[in-house]
Design an enzyme around this catalytic site. Structure first.
Site, mmCIF file in Angstrom:
data_model
loop_
_atom_site.group_PDB
_atom_site.id
_atom_site.type_symbol
_atom_site.label_atom_id
_atom_site.label_comp_id
_atom_site.label_asym_id
_atom_site.label_seq_id
_atom_site.Cartn_x
_atom_site.Cartn_y
_atom_site.Cartn_z
ATOM 1 N N GLU A 1 -70.022 -23.574 61.169
ATOM 2 C CA GLU A 1 -68.570 -23.719 60.979
ATOM 3 C C GLU A 1 -68.268 -24.322 59.599
ATOM 4 O O GLU A 1 -67.282 -23.946 58.953
ATOM 5 C CB GLU A 1 -67.984 -24.586 62.106
ATOM 6 C CG GLU A 1 -66.472 -24.655 62.159
ATOM 7 C CD GLU A 1 -65.772 -23.314 62.400
ATOM 8 O OE1 GLU A 1 -66.094 -22.679 63.394
ATOM 9 O OE2 GLU A 1 -64.915 -22.926 61.579
ATOM 10 N N GLU B 1 -64.392 -19.524 53.437
ATOM 11 C CA GLU B 1 -62.939 -19.257 53.467
ATOM 12 C C GLU B 1 -62.254 -19.841 52.233
ATOM 13 O O GLU B 1 -61.403 -19.187 51.621
ATOM 14 C CB GLU B 1 -62.314 -19.855 54.731
ATOM 15 C CG GLU B 1 -62.531 -18.992 55.973
ATOM 16 C CD GLU B 1 -62.002 -19.641 57.243
ATOM 17 O OE1 GLU B 1 -62.266 -19.088 58.313
ATOM 18 O OE2 GLU B 1 -61.359 -20.701 57.156
HETATM 19 N N1 ATP Z 1 -57.769 -12.250 51.273
HETATM 20 C C1 ATP Z 1 -57.984 -11.540 52.410
HETATM 21 N N2 ATP Z 1 -58.156 -10.217 52.370
HETATM 22 C C2 ATP Z 1 -58.371 -9.486 53.486
HETATM 23 N N3 ATP Z 1 -58.424 -9.991 54.726
HETATM 24 C C3 ATP Z 1 -58.279 -11.321 54.862
HETATM 25 C C4 ATP Z 1 -58.031 -12.169 53.724
HETATM 26 N N4 ATP Z 1 -57.897 -13.443 54.158
HETATM 27 C C5 ATP Z 1 -58.058 -13.389 55.505
HETATM 28 N N5 ATP Z 1 -58.287 -12.134 55.931
HETATM 29 C C6 ATP Z 1 -58.514 -11.690 57.341
HETATM 30 O O1 ATP Z 1 -57.882 -12.620 58.211
HETATM 31 C C7 ATP Z 1 -58.855 -13.244 59.065
HETATM 32 C C8 ATP Z 1 -58.470 -14.708 59.262
HETATM 33 O O2 ATP Z 1 -58.552 -15.340 58.019
HETATM 34 P P1 ATP Z 1 -58.124 -16.878 57.798
HETATM 35 O O3 ATP Z 1 -58.300 -17.241 56.383
HETATM 36 O O4 ATP Z 1 -56.782 -17.083 58.406
HETATM 37 O O5 ATP Z 1 -59.227 -17.593 58.618
HETATM 38 P P2 ATP Z 1 -59.125 -18.503 59.932
HETATM 39 O O6 ATP Z 1 -58.022 -18.067 60.827
HETATM 40 O O7 ATP Z 1 -59.170 -19.923 59.494
HETATM 41 O O8 ATP Z 1 -60.513 -17.989 60.531
HETATM 42 P P3 ATP Z 1 -61.541 -18.687 61.471
HETATM 43 O O9 ATP Z 1 -60.984 -18.474 62.832
HETATM 44 O O10 ATP Z 1 -62.817 -17.917 61.207
HETATM 45 O O11 ATP Z 1 -61.649 -20.138 61.031
HETATM 46 C C9 ATP Z 1 -60.204 -13.051 58.362
HETATM 47 O O12 ATP Z 1 -61.285 -13.042 59.306
HETATM 48 C C10 ATP Z 1 -60.006 -11.706 57.689
HETATM 49 O O13 ATP Z 1 -60.262 -10.623 58.603
#
Ligand code: ATP
Length: 249
Positions: free
Chosen positions: A78, A85
């Site tokens: 994680e 991220e």
């Molecule tokens: N810049 C980007 N370009 C394309 N797709 C993206 C981008 N940023 C996020 N995503 C998509 O949105 C999803 C969620 O991204 P986010 O940054 O919100 O992570 P999160 O919700 O914190 O994820 P996690 O649950 O893994 O912690 C990613 O898995 C990806 O599929």
């Protein structure tokens, strides 16, 4: 480490000289992940619960070490996911196919680690928990066939009456409490007491949880309505089965 130089100016990164400063940076990273990532907080809470249960059940040192390693591996994955991220957001704030692959793959690493930890947890804790659970199920004794059918029927009637009284939703869609959750938990409770087999019971409860989750996922019910339905289904089934047993003896 980032240090503000003068007010209004962009902070400059400063390389930590002392070992303690490097440790502080690492701890700041963990705290940041726990503060900003909901999944990280859930992993910490689950880790705490599993370790407390393991201590309570007096698992042997090797089993404790394996559990601790699995938990650390999930937290490690994680933290790497959070770092990926942050870097992706830095270099690609807009939509980018490669950014999506990077984030999805990093999230996949966490999922793989979590599945491994769940399998390890089950293999280690099941032999301690299942016999205890079997004893609890045996305490209730075997319910009658008619009691089982009547209890599920009563849960269904009570749900429909409550939906009518509260005036929200229809018998099969929406409103309080969730009828699907109530009936799923009623069946899981009845199946658990009829089989008195811990594994069958856990699998029935897992199915009931999946039914309940699908109502939340499809936004047909709120969390409160699903929890109310689950408690009503399990509780009412236990009461009706107990009354039938009391009348039959
Ligand atoms: N810049 C980007 N370009 C394309 N797709 C993206 C981008 N940023 C996020 N995503 C998509 O949105 C999803 C969620 O991204 P986010 O940054 O919100 O992570 P999160 O919700 O914190 O994820 P996690 O649950 O893994 O912690 C990613 O898995 C990806 O599929």
């Amino acid at each position: 480490m980032i240090q503000s130089s003068e007010e209004g100016r962009v902070p400059e990164p400063v390389k930590p000289d002392r070992f303690i400063d490097s440790v502080n940076c690492a701890i700041a990273g963990i705290i940041h992940a726990a503060r900003t990532e909901k999944h990280m907080r859930n992993h910490f809470i689950s880790a705490g619960v599993v370790l407390l249960v393991a201590l309570f059940l007096r698992v042997n040192p090797l089993e404790f070490a394996l559990l601790a390693l699995s938990i650390l591996f999930v937290l490690f994955a994680e933290l790497i996911n959070t770092a990926v991220e942050a870097v992706v957001d830095l270099v690609s704030p807009g939509y980018n196919h490669l950014a999506k692959i990077a984030k999805d793959t990093a999230a996949g690493a966490v999922l793989v680690a979590a599945c491994g930890a769940a399998i390890m947890g089950y293999l280690i804790l099941a032999k301690y928990i299942l016999p205890l659970y079997g004893e609890v199920l045996a305490m209730f004794g075997a319910p009658s066939d008619i009691g089982t059918m009547v209890s599920i029927l009563i849960v269904t009637i009570v749900v429909i009456m409550l939906k009518g009284l509260l005036g929200k939703g229809s018998p099969l869609h929406g409103g309080a409490p969730s009828g699907h959750a109530a009936i799923a938990f009623s069946i899981a409770t009845a199946a658990s007491l009829n089989s008195r087999d811990p594994l069958t019971s856990l699998l029935s409860v897992a199915l009931a949880l999946m039914v309940s989750h699908s109502r939340l996922f499809m936004r047909i019910h709120t969390m409160g309505e699903v929890v109310a339905g689950s408690c009503l289904g399990a509780g009412l089934t236990l009461i009706v089965l107990y009354v039938f047993k009391f009348l039959g003896s």
